[in-house]
Design a protein around this motif. Structure first.
Motif, short mmCIF file in Angstrom:
data_model
loop_
_atom_site.label_atom_id
_atom_site.label_comp_id
_atom_site.label_asym_id
_atom_site.label_seq_id
_atom_site.Cartn_x
_atom_site.Cartn_y
_atom_site.Cartn_z
N VAL A 106 0.85 -1.19 0.00
CA VAL A 106 0.00 0.00 0.00
C VAL A 106 0.89 1.24 0.00
N GLN A 107 0.39 2.30 -0.61
CA GLN A 107 1.15 3.55 -0.65
C GLN A 107 1.04 4.29 0.70
N PRO A 108 2.03 5.11 1.01
CA PRO A 108 1.93 5.93 2.23
C PRO A 108 0.64 6.73 2.24
N GLY A 113 -2.22 5.33 2.79
CA GLY A 113 -3.29 4.41 2.47
C GLY A 113 -3.77 3.61 3.68
N PRO A 149 5.70 4.41 5.90
CA PRO A 149 6.72 3.41 5.56
C PRO A 149 7.24 2.66 6.80
N THR A 191 5.86 -0.82 7.87
CA THR A 191 6.20 -2.02 7.13
C THR A 191 6.73 -3.09 8.08
N VAL A 208 4.54 -0.74 3.16
CA VAL A 208 4.08 0.61 2.85
C VAL A 208 5.18 1.31 2.07
N SER A 209 4.92 1.53 0.80
CA SER A 209 5.95 2.09 -0.08
C SER A 209 5.30 2.74 -1.29
N SER A 210 5.95 3.79 -1.78
CA SER A 210 5.47 4.42 -3.01
C SER A 210 6.19 3.86 -4.22
#
Length: 124
Positions: free
Chosen positions: A12-14, A16, A88, A91, A122-124
């Motif tokens: 999931v993106q930061p 989210g 992030p 994670t 959690v990462s873009s």
């Protein structure tokens, strides 16, 4: 004996959200306090949330307070962790635990049963 199986992890993106589920076997689920802990590579295990057997009492680590919500449905033998505003640093592998006494004891590290965990990234 209680068996715990987690699901709902993923990438999931930061900023989210994710909702983790933990399904428990056995007819005595409602007698146990439940919780979630996480562990990231190279870091110590951290208990992030716990809930009493009837759901009336919840506790959270400072690192997730206001962003995560723990809940349970004793009719479905399931405990949930709703995670919002993910960062992030969230994670980790997340696993649920069951303990015979109090939710507060879980926050202190007590556990009788635990699952294998589900990865949250959690990462873009």
């Amino acid at each position: 004996q209680v068996q715990l199986v987690e699901s709902g992890g993923g990438l999931v993106q930061p900023g989210g959200s994710l909702r983790l589920s933990c399904a428990a076997s056995g007819r005595t689920f409602s007698r146990y306090a439940m919780g979630w802990f996480r562990q990231a590579p190279g870091k110590e295990r951290e208990v992030v949330a716990a809930i009493s057997w009837n759901g009336d009492t919840t506790y959270y680590a400072d690192s997730v307070k206001g962003r995560f919500t723990i809940s349970r449905d004793n009719a479905k033998n399931t405990v949930y962790l709703q995670m919002n505003s993910l960062k992030p640093e969230d994670t980790a592998v997340y696993a649920c635990v069951a303990h015979r006494t109090t939710a507060w004891s879980i926050m202190s590290g007590a556990r009788d049963y635990w699952g294998q965990g589900t990865q949250v990234t959690v990462s873009s």
